[in-house]
Scaffold this motif. Sequence first.
Motif, PDB file in Angstrom:
ATOM      1  N   GLY A 115      46.187  44.350 -94.237  1.00 35.14           N
ATOM      2  CA  GLY A 115      45.701  44.751 -92.911  1.00 35.14           C
ATOM      3  C   GLY A 115      44.183  44.817 -92.872  1.00 35.14           C
ATOM      4  O   GLY A 115      43.500  43.884 -93.304  1.00 35.14           O
ATOM      5  N   THR A 148      43.774  50.305 -83.665  1.00 29.35           N
ATOM      6  CA  THR A 148      45.145  50.161 -83.148  1.00 29.35           C
ATOM      7  C   THR A 148      46.205  50.512 -84.193  1.00 29.35           C
ATOM      8  O   THR A 148      47.191  51.165 -83.883  1.00 29.35           O
ATOM      9  N   ILE A 149      45.970  50.076 -85.455  1.00 33.88           N
ATOM     10  CA  ILE A 149      47.008  50.362 -86.472  1.00 33.88           C
ATOM     11  C   ILE A 149      46.457  51.095 -87.694  1.00 33.88           C
ATOM     12  O   ILE A 149      47.165  51.256 -88.690  1.00 33.88           O
ATOM     13  N   MET A 165      44.595  48.920 -75.253  1.00 41.09           N
ATOM     14  CA  MET A 165      45.973  49.231 -75.677  1.00 41.09           C
ATOM     15  C   MET A 165      45.919  50.328 -76.752  1.00 41.09           C
ATOM     16  O   MET A 165      45.257  50.160 -77.770  1.00 41.09           O
ATOM     17  N   GLY A 184      51.929  40.484 -93.577  1.00 42.71           N
ATOM     18  CA  GLY A 184      52.158  40.828 -94.980  1.00 42.71           C
ATOM     19  C   GLY A 184      50.890  41.149 -95.761  1.00 42.71           C
ATOM     20  O   GLY A 184      50.956  41.483 -96.947  1.00 42.71           O
ATOM     21  N   VAL A 203      41.639  46.183 -84.994  1.00 44.47           N
ATOM     22  CA  VAL A 203      42.792  46.439 -85.867  1.00 44.47           C
ATOM     23  C   VAL A 203      42.763  47.891 -86.342  1.00 44.47           C
ATOM     24  O   VAL A 203      43.768  48.604 -86.262  1.00 44.47           O
ATOM     25  N   PHE A 211      49.530  41.690 -74.633  1.00 44.72           N
ATOM     26  CA  PHE A 211      49.415  41.257 -76.028  1.00 44.72           C
ATOM     27  C   PHE A 211      49.697  39.757 -76.158  1.00 44.72           C
ATOM     28  O   PHE A 211      48.992  39.033 -76.866  1.00 44.72           O
ATOM     29  N   ILE A 239      46.791  37.677 -74.181  1.00 44.99           N
ATOM     30  CA  ILE A 239      45.480  37.630 -74.849  1.00 44.99           C
ATOM     31  C   ILE A 239      45.515  36.638 -76.024  1.00 44.99           C
ATOM     32  O   ILE A 239      44.576  35.871 -76.232  1.00 44.99           O
ATOM     33  N   ARG A 267      42.421  28.353 -88.428  1.00 44.49           N
ATOM     34  CA  ARG A 267      42.074  27.719 -89.729  1.00 44.49           C
ATOM     35  C   ARG A 267      41.414  26.364 -89.505  1.00 44.49           C
ATOM     36  O   ARG A 267      40.499  25.977 -90.229  1.00 44.49           O
ATOM     37  N   TRP A 269      32.973  37.920 -84.119  1.00 46.56           N
ATOM     38  CA  TRP A 269      34.406  37.955 -83.790  1.00 46.56           C
ATOM     39  C   TRP A 269      35.175  38.684 -84.904  1.00 46.56           C
ATOM     40  O   TRP A 269      36.023  39.533 -84.618  1.00 46.56           O
ATOM     41  N   ARG A 270      34.861  38.355 -86.146  1.00 43.40           N
ATOM     42  CA  ARG A 270      35.580  38.998 -87.261  1.00 43.40           C
ATOM     43  C   ARG A 270      35.372  40.511 -87.220  1.00 43.40           C
ATOM     44  O   ARG A 270      36.298  41.287 -87.447  1.00 43.40           O
ATOM     45  N   SER A 329      51.986  36.831 -87.030  1.00 43.35           N
ATOM     46  CA  SER A 329      50.633  37.373 -87.219  1.00 43.35           C
ATOM     47  C   SER A 329      49.590  36.298 -86.959  1.00 43.35           C
ATOM     48  O   SER A 329      49.842  35.104 -87.183  1.00 43.35           O
ATOM     49  N   SER A 360      47.744  31.518 -87.452  1.00 40.71           N
ATOM     50  CA  SER A 360      47.155  30.651 -86.420  1.00 40.71           C
ATOM     51  C   SER A 360      46.522  29.401 -87.051  1.00 40.71           C
ATOM     52  O   SER A 360      45.498  29.475 -87.736  1.00 40.71           O
ATOM     53  N   ILE A 392      41.900  43.926 -74.981  1.00 36.01           N
ATOM     54  CA  ILE A 392      43.052  44.330 -75.810  1.00 36.01           C
ATOM     55  C   ILE A 392      42.829  45.723 -76.409  1.00 36.01           C
ATOM     56  O   ILE A 392      43.773  46.440 -76.715  1.00 36.01           O
ATOM     57  N   GLY A 405      49.559  44.596 -92.398  1.00 37.69           N
ATOM     58  CA  GLY A 405      49.687  43.664 -91.273  1.00 37.69           C
ATOM     59  C   GLY A 405      51.108  43.124 -91.166  1.00 37.69           C
ATOM     60  O   GLY A 405      51.843  43.125 -92.157  1.00 37.69           O
ATOM     61  N   THR A 406      51.473  42.661 -89.971  1.00 37.50           N
ATOM     62  CA  THR A 406      52.806  42.050 -89.819  1.00 37.50           C
ATOM     63  C   THR A 406      52.890  40.743 -90.621  1.00 37.50           C
ATOM     64  O   THR A 406      53.960  40.290 -90.980  1.00 37.50           O
TER      65      THR A 406
HETATM   66  C1  HEM Z   1      46.050  44.906 -81.350  1.00 40.36           C
HETATM   67  C2  HEM Z   1      45.772  43.664 -81.583  1.00 40.36           C
HETATM   68  C3  HEM Z   1      45.743  43.053 -82.950  1.00 40.36           C
HETATM   69  C4  HEM Z   1      46.119  43.587 -84.143  1.00 40.36           C
HETATM   70  C5  HEM Z   1      46.649  44.994 -84.452  1.00 40.36           C
HETATM   71  C6  HEM Z   1      45.894  42.564 -85.139  1.00 40.36           C
HETATM   72  C7  HEM Z   1      46.149  42.712 -86.478  1.00 40.36           C
HETATM   73  C8  HEM Z   1      45.875  41.798 -87.451  1.00 40.36           C
HETATM   74  C9  HEM Z   1      46.072  42.000 -88.855  1.00 40.36           C
HETATM   75  C10 HEM Z   1      46.568  43.287 -89.502  1.00 40.36           C
HETATM   76  C11 HEM Z   1      45.722  40.861 -89.479  1.00 40.36           C
HETATM   77  C12 HEM Z   1      45.776  40.590 -90.993  1.00 40.36           C
HETATM   78  C13 HEM Z   1      46.909  39.674 -91.330  1.00 40.36           C
HETATM   79  C14 HEM Z   1      48.285  40.339 -91.323  1.00 40.36           C
HETATM   80  O1  HEM Z   1      48.907  40.361 -90.249  1.00 40.36           O
HETATM   81  O2  HEM Z   1      48.741  40.780 -92.365  1.00 40.36           O
HETATM   82  C15 HEM Z   1      45.279  39.909 -88.470  1.00 40.36           C
HETATM   83  C16 HEM Z   1      44.811  38.639 -88.708  1.00 40.36           C
HETATM   84  C17 HEM Z   1      44.394  37.771 -87.738  1.00 40.36           C
HETATM   85  N1  HEM Z   1      44.426  37.985 -86.385  1.00 40.36           N
HETATM   86 FE1  HEM Z   1      44.842  39.723 -85.445  1.00 40.36          FE
HETATM   87  N2  HEM Z   1      45.377  41.459 -84.542  1.00 40.36           N
HETATM   88  C18 HEM Z   1      45.289  41.710 -83.196  1.00 40.36           C
HETATM   89  C19 HEM Z   1      44.832  40.847 -82.217  1.00 40.36           C
HETATM   90  C20 HEM Z   1      44.439  39.549 -82.447  1.00 40.36           C
HETATM   91  C21 HEM Z   1      44.041  38.635 -81.414  1.00 40.36           C
HETATM   92  C22 HEM Z   1      43.944  38.933 -79.910  1.00 40.36           C
HETATM   93  C23 HEM Z   1      43.790  37.463 -82.032  1.00 40.36           C
HETATM   94  C24 HEM Z   1      43.379  36.201 -81.348  1.00 40.36           C
HETATM   95  C25 HEM Z   1      43.913  35.056 -81.645  1.00 40.36           C
HETATM   96  C26 HEM Z   1      44.007  37.633 -83.452  1.00 40.36           C
HETATM   97  C27 HEM Z   1      43.853  36.662 -84.420  1.00 40.36           C
HETATM   98  C28 HEM Z   1      43.951  36.869 -85.764  1.00 40.36           C
HETATM   99  C29 HEM Z   1      43.590  35.893 -86.762  1.00 40.36           C
HETATM  100  C30 HEM Z   1      43.034  34.504 -86.506  1.00 40.36           C
HETATM  101  C31 HEM Z   1      43.856  36.465 -88.007  1.00 40.36           C
HETATM  102  C32 HEM Z   1      43.577  35.827 -89.362  1.00 40.36           C
HETATM  103  C33 HEM Z   1      42.176  36.273 -89.817  1.00 40.36           C
HETATM  104  C34 HEM Z   1      41.793  35.830 -91.215  1.00 40.36           C
HETATM  105  O3  HEM Z   1      42.669  35.559 -92.046  1.00 40.36           O
HETATM  106  O4  HEM Z   1      40.573  35.759 -91.475  1.00 40.36           O
HETATM  107  N3  HEM Z   1      44.401  38.916 -83.661  1.00 40.36           N
HETATM  108  N4  HEM Z   1      45.387  40.508 -87.243  1.00 40.36           N
END
Ligand code: HEM
Length: 269
Positions: A246, A234-235, A98, A243, A231, A41, A44, A122, A223-224, A114, A118, A95, A240-241
């Motif tokens: 998700g 997995t959850i 997992m 806030g 997501v 995790f 990646i 942005r 990618w999106r 979260s 990043s 990933i 989301g973590t």
């Molecule tokens: C099991 C793996 C992953 C899970 C469960 C996950 C989950 C989430 C969730 C729930 C969000 C929404 C924001 C929030 O946390 O409330 C989020 C946003 C985001 N995650 Fe992941 N994520 C995972 C892997 C990744 C990976 C590998 C990347 C690579 C950098 C990534 C990059 C991002 C980005 C850039 C956003 C913001 C997207 C936006 O606002 O348009 N995530 N992720």
Amino acid sequence: MSKEDQATNYSSYLLLEKILNAQEPRSQDNPDGAEHDELLFIIIHQVFELWFKQLLHELDFVCKQLHTGDLGRTLHVLKRVRNIIKVMVSQVDVIETMTPQDFSAFRSRLDSASGLQSVQFREIEFALGYKRESVLSRYSPDSKEFASLKTRLKNPSLWDAFLNFVAGRGYSVPKEMLATVSQSEIVASDPIVKILEEIYHTDPKLTQLCESLIDLDEGIQEWRYRHVKMVQRTIGMKQGTGGSEGANYLMASLDKPIFPDLWQVRMSL
Ligand code: HEM
């Protein structure tokens, strides 16, 4: 000190000492040792951040090349950008091995960390032209992250560079679009769609540039899509973590074009 100690070698050139010691699974203080999947995790996400860094480096270069009018070099670098995005998309497969249980075994260790935070992600959105000032409110005004985003917000985006390049080739881009740097997302406009129509009908070289930009736009959308599916599997529909809601929050940005004019022109071709 021996000659070999002083000479640059594989490890010192790549700063492997730093990179390979930059993974600290939070679950390593478990009585039974770290959760197996936490290392993956972390790695990646680090790999993605490195690709984000490279993308920003290339996007800045593309803007410079457009500014100097070098179409050949621009197309070459845009091809590289597209290939990096393809690699990023394919890495989601890794990933996705997992399971939900593997992740929930250490998810609480993330606290509020979260991908939402990043900055480089942005910055990429802003560098392309998908700018939203509201994103800045996630960062403290005196932070480095805030300053980087503010700079990106004020600087011309790839779309601005493209419009200037097109104007330089004799197309009548409205003056106000060239004089101001837009600080919000791109909205399709009739005059630009008309210009694109003309390009697609009469200008094969510029058509190639337009197609490279739409490749890039489609790549980000891919990618999106892969991210939201990852997501969901997995959850599920958990919060989301970071806030947000998700998967529901992420789904709102699916199908969101960065360069809407380039999609709209297809209606009239
Ligand atoms: C099991 C793996 C992953 C899970 C469960 C996950 C989950 C989430 C969730 C729930 C969000 C929404 C924001 C929030 O946390 O409330 C989020 C946003 C985001 N995650 Fe992941 N994520 C995972 C892997 C990744 C990976 C590998 C990347 C690579 C950098 C990534 C990059 C991002 C980005 C850039 C956003 C913001 C997207 C936006 O606002 O348009 N995530 N992720």
